[in-house]
Scaffold this motif. Structure first.
Motif, PDB file in Angstrom:
ATOM      1  N   THR A 142       0.808  -1.228   0.000  1.00 23.32           N
ATOM      2  CA  THR A 142       0.000   0.000   0.000  1.00 23.32           C
ATOM      3  C   THR A 142       0.838   1.275   0.000  1.00 23.32           C
ATOM      4  O   THR A 142       0.294   2.367  -0.048  1.00 23.32           O
ATOM      5  N   GLY A 143       2.151   1.140   0.075  1.00 26.10           N
ATOM      6  CA  GLY A 143       3.039   2.293   0.086  1.00 26.10           C
ATOM      7  C   GLY A 143       3.440   2.665   1.496  1.00 26.10           C
ATOM      8  O   GLY A 143       2.689   2.467   2.444  1.00 26.10           O
ATOM      9  N   GLY A 144       4.616   3.163   1.621  1.00 22.86           N
ATOM     10  CA  GLY A 144       5.131   3.575   2.915  1.00 22.86           C
ATOM     11  C   GLY A 144       6.603   3.259   3.038  1.00 22.86           C
ATOM     12  O   GLY A 144       7.204   2.653   2.151  1.00 22.86           O
ATOM     13  N   ILE A 145       7.167   3.674   4.137  1.00 27.92           N
ATOM     14  CA  ILE A 145       8.581   3.449   4.411  1.00 27.92           C
ATOM     15  C   ILE A 145       8.719   2.334   5.427  1.00 27.92           C
ATOM     16  O   ILE A 145       8.058   2.339   6.457  1.00 27.92           O
ATOM     17  N   MET A 146       9.571   1.379   5.124  1.00 26.74           N
ATOM     18  CA  MET A 146       9.886   0.302   6.060  1.00 26.74           C
ATOM     19  C   MET A 146      11.338   0.466   6.456  1.00 26.74           C
ATOM     20  O   MET A 146      12.218   0.559   5.604  1.00 26.74           O
ATOM     21  N   LEU A 147      11.588   0.537   7.761  1.00 26.57           N
ATOM     22  CA  LEU A 147      12.946   0.669   8.275  1.00 26.57           C
ATOM     23  C   LEU A 147      13.364  -0.642   8.920  1.00 26.57           C
ATOM     24  O   LEU A 147      12.661  -1.167   9.783  1.00 26.57           O
ATOM     25  N   ALA A 201      12.775  -9.550  -3.160  1.00 26.76           N
ATOM     26  CA  ALA A 201      11.864  -8.408  -3.204  1.00 26.76           C
ATOM     27  C   ALA A 201      12.548  -7.214  -3.879  1.00 26.76           C
ATOM     28  O   ALA A 201      11.926  -6.516  -4.685  1.00 26.76           O
ATOM     29  N   TRP A 202      13.804  -6.990  -3.560  1.00 19.84           N
ATOM     30  CA  TRP A 202      14.525  -5.869  -4.146  1.00 19.84           C
ATOM     31  C   TRP A 202      14.771  -6.040  -5.632  1.00 19.84           C
ATOM     32  O   TRP A 202      14.991  -5.079  -6.348  1.00 19.84           O
ATOM     33  N   ALA A 203      14.791  -7.286  -6.097  1.00 19.60           N
ATOM     34  CA  ALA A 203      15.152  -7.569  -7.485  1.00 19.60           C
ATOM     35  C   ALA A 203      14.153  -7.003  -8.493  1.00 19.60           C
ATOM     36  O   ALA A 203      14.478  -6.796  -9.643  1.00 19.60           O
ATOM     37  N   GLY A 204      12.942  -6.779  -8.077  1.00 17.49           N
ATOM     38  CA  GLY A 204      11.945  -6.296  -9.025  1.00 17.49           C
ATOM     39  C   GLY A 204      10.796  -5.621  -8.322  1.00 17.49           C
ATOM     40  O   GLY A 204      10.937  -5.096  -7.220  1.00 17.49           O
ATOM     41  N   THR A 205       9.664  -5.657  -8.957  1.00 18.58           N
ATOM     42  CA  THR A 205       8.490  -4.988  -8.401  1.00 18.58           C
ATOM     43  C   THR A 205       7.417  -5.969  -7.945  1.00 18.58           C
ATOM     44  O   THR A 205       6.325  -5.566  -7.572  1.00 18.58           O
ATOM     45  N   PHE A 217       6.530   2.617  -2.123  1.00 21.95           N
ATOM     46  CA  PHE A 217       7.223   1.811  -1.118  1.00 21.95           C
ATOM     47  C   PHE A 217       8.698   2.189  -1.103  1.00 21.95           C
ATOM     48  O   PHE A 217       9.329   2.364  -2.144  1.00 21.95           O
ATOM     49  N   LEU A 218       9.271   2.306   0.094  1.00 16.15           N
ATOM     50  CA  LEU A 218      10.693   2.578   0.252  1.00 16.15           C
ATOM     51  C   LEU A 218      11.218   1.747   1.412  1.00 16.15           C
ATOM     52  O   LEU A 218      10.653   1.782   2.506  1.00 16.15           O
TER      53      LEU A 218
END
Length: 193
Positions: A28-33, A51-55, A70-71
């Motif tokens: 849903t979007g947002g920052i994950m630390l 997860a980082w490899a694509g979308t 998402f970040l």
């Protein structure tokens, strides 16, 4: 030792998906630390790599598309190449994982450090600011001498908390928050008195 289920969720005994904050931000979007990333298990890094490899990432209930807002931010005390003289318990991070990072070095924010010092002080402001100035002087001297010691904003905050009590001498506070573990020679070298 964080299990992958803490990030990606899991299917419970009744077959229902149990989500996580990571999944919510991913979808849903947002920052994950993820804090202390260089202290994590390599297996978890490998799972995050997919997860980082694509979308699109694999979750226990299926493939989920990444939200454009998402970040993922990770923090670490090292640059991911393993333990160093100050952070001896840190793990090396696999090159395939490091290649996915944009690395930013964040130095101590002087204004924030002062604001935190004053926020914790019940002693007069002048005393709190003097402690802050002393800790900064010792930090710089330790860095110049390349001593194996961390003198962080915690040294400022914890020192002020001890000063607030009025129950400790200056020498005891310095020992507890700045020079703990340093030899007398090294403490003298940075002028911590």
């Amino acid at each position: 030792t964080t299990p992958t289920s803490k990030l990606f969720g899991y299917m419970d005994a009744t077959g229902n998906y149990r989500g996580t904050a990571f999944r919510k931000a991913w979808e849903t979007g947002g920052i994950m630390l993820i804090d202390e990333y260089d202290n994590g298990h390599p297996g978890l890094s490998a799972e995050l790599n997919q997860a980082w490899a694509g979308t699109i990432a694999a979750f226990p209930d299926g493939m989920v598309k990444q939200h454009p807002d998402f970040l993922l931010v990770t923090t670490a005390n090292t640059y991911g190449r393993g333990a160093d003289r100050q952070y001896v318990g840190r793990n090396p991070i696999d090159a395939a994982t490091l290649d996915r990072f944009v690395t930013l070095t964040v130095d101590i924010d002087q204004d924030l450090e002062q604001a935190l010092a004053l926020a914790h002080a019940t002693i007069p402001e002048t005393q709190a600011l003097q402690w802050l100035a002393d800790v900064r002087k010792w930090r710089n001297a330790a860095a110049d001498a390349r001593l194996n010691v961390v003198i962080s904003p915690r040294s400022v905050i914890d020192g002020i908390k001890l000063l607030n009590t009025g129950a400790f001498t200056r020498a005891e506070i310095i020992s507890a928050t700045v020079t703990n573990g340093l030899s007398a020679k090294d403490a003298d070298m940075i002028g911590a008195k």
